[in-house]
Scaffold this motif. Structure first.
Motif, PDB file in Angstrom:
ATOM      1  N   ASN A 173       0.829  -1.204   0.000  1.00 58.51           N
ATOM      2  CA  ASN A 173       0.000   0.000   0.000  1.00 58.51           C
ATOM      3  C   ASN A 173       0.865   1.256   0.000  1.00 58.51           C
ATOM      4  O   ASN A 173       0.630   2.197  -0.769  1.00 58.51           O
ATOM      5  CB  ASN A 173      -0.909  -0.030   1.237  1.00 58.51           C
ATOM      6  N   THR A 191      -5.183   2.057  -1.813  1.00 60.61           N
ATOM      7  CA  THR A 191      -5.823   1.132  -0.873  1.00 60.61           C
ATOM      8  C   THR A 191      -6.328  -0.122  -1.582  1.00 60.61           C
ATOM      9  O   THR A 191      -6.189  -1.231  -1.068  1.00 60.61           O
ATOM     10  CB  THR A 191      -6.981   1.807  -0.131  1.00 60.61           C
ATOM     11  N   GLY A 201      -3.210  -2.037  -2.996  1.00 59.87           N
ATOM     12  CA  GLY A 201      -2.357  -2.489  -1.905  1.00 59.87           C
ATOM     13  C   GLY A 201      -2.690  -3.879  -1.405  1.00 59.87           C
ATOM     14  O   GLY A 201      -1.781  -4.654  -1.078  1.00 59.87           O
TER      15      GLY A 201
END
Length: 230
Positions: A159, A194, A197
């Motif tokens: 991430n 996000t 990741g």
């Protein structure tokens, strides 16, 4: 040593995990809200939960490295089981629950919100299924679920890498693509990082598991042929 050589990524993974924690954890041990990398002053409970999440996620990362180390698992099975319990109850469980609560009020936009609200329950479910399988001595299933849990535990590292990549890529576009809107650019960076990741590590974990299944099926097919030849 042979197991280490067969898993050459274990030692580098340990160093990366330790370095990541050494960089990320100290600001949250001071008790100073101003040092938190995510600020939500309108929610008084956010900072304590954030500190809780970072500490327990760090425990999950460290114990997870021990869990996937074949040499350690074979040499110290009792410690492996103890570290596994710490991973589940002193790492993933409190870190996952706090992550879910923090995600509900994320300041990083709807894409990041959706990603975190999906990942946190998956992290808890994968880990619970792995723990339950171990309790039932279904060690093949235990290994599969824990590999998935491992992928999500370590996904915070990827991430951060994606965060750097997208920041470098999108920052020069602030005045053009985003019309000078910092918030919109932040939402775009956070949403992309996000999702990528944790989704990419989980896909790699699934590929790894499927590769193992294919190899086992091929081995089972070869065994009767070899027996007939004898």
């Amino acid at each position: 040593m042979t197991n280490v050589l067969r898993r050459p990524w274990v030692v580098p993974l340990g160093f990366v995990a330790i370095a990541f924690i050494a960089f990320s954890l100290p600001p949250y041990l001071t008790g100073d809200r101003a040092q938190a990398r995510v600020q939500q002053p309108e929610f008084s409970w956010h900072y304590p939960l954030l500190v809780m999440h970072v500490i327990f996620a760090s425990i999950a990362m460290l114990t997870c490295v021990l869990q996937v180390w074949p040499w350690f698992r074979a040499r110290y099975p009792h410690v492996h089981r103890l570290a596994g319990r710490i991973y589940v109850f002193g790492g993933v469980l409190p870190a996952g629950v706090s992550a879910f609560a923090i995600a509900a009020i994320t300041p990083f936009g709807p894409a990041a919100f959706a990603s975190s609200m999906i990942m946190a329950p998956l992290w808890l479910i994968f880990t619970y299924n792995g723990y339950r399988a171990a309790r039932r001595r279904l060690f093949v299933d235990h290994r599969k679920w824990m590999i998935r849990s491992f992928a999500l535990t370590m996904s915070i590292i990827t991430n951060r890498i994606w965060g750097v990549v997208f920041t470098i890529w999108l920052l020069p576009q602030l005045e053009t693509t985003f019309h000078g809107d910092d918030e919109l650019m932040t939402y775009s960076i956070a949403g992309s990082t996000t999702w990528l990741g944790w989704v990419i590590p989980l896909l790699i974990a699934e590929w790894w598991l499927q590769r193992d299944e294919v190899a086992k099926r091929k081995a089972r097919k070869r065994t009767p042929v070899a027996a007939q030849a004898d």
